[in-house]
Design an enzyme around this catalytic site. Sequence first.
Site, short mmCIF file in Angstrom:
data_model
loop_
_atom_site.label_atom_id
_atom_site.label_comp_id
_atom_site.label_asym_id
_atom_site.label_seq_id
_atom_site.Cartn_x
_atom_site.Cartn_y
_atom_site.Cartn_z
N HIS A 15 0.86 -1.19 0.00
CA HIS A 15 0.00 0.00 0.00
C HIS A 15 0.90 1.24 0.00
O HIS A 15 2.09 1.14 0.25
CB HIS A 15 -0.91 0.01 1.24
N HIS A 41 5.68 6.27 -1.02
CA HIS A 41 6.41 5.06 -1.34
C HIS A 41 5.58 3.82 -1.00
O HIS A 41 4.59 3.91 -0.28
CB HIS A 41 7.73 5.01 -0.56
#
Length: 176
Positions: free
Chosen positions: A37, A120
Amino acid sequence: MPRLFTGLEIPSDLASDLGMLRGGISGARWIDTDRYHLTLRFIGDIDYATARDVCGTLEQIRRPAFTVTLEGLDSFGGGKPRAIIAKAKPAAPLVELQAEQERLMRRIGIPPEPRKFTPHITLARLRDASSAAVAAYLTTRGFFSRRFEATRFVLFSARSATGGGPYLVEADFPLG
């Protein structure tokens, strides 16, 4: 008490491609592809009344869908690397969505996020991995670039443990 955070889900085809990058570093704990995620806002351990406030506040967000671009692999931690990541380009729609969530969470009394937002996807957590081994891994894996459409963001819950998984989607909020 739930441990909550908001984020973007990673499409399964992209998660599979990222999963192919696993291996090759001693001391790496690779994240399961179904747990990939992109975190937008860590909220933390809160009581259920505050969790309801968080959910109600997030429902107010109205933003268009947008494209997320992954622009390479990197690591966090410098000389003492602690994670391997796929970096996302900090494009305006992504940064603005995160900033709005930060403002709204502060407004309802959630403490500010102390870390700078660095979009990220964490691929591995590192323990005792040498910076030379991480540099070699990043060099041999080459440049990784992909895009995906963010059509919603979600409120995840996690266990209060190292790594936190499994993550559960508690609520979703459409973009567009």
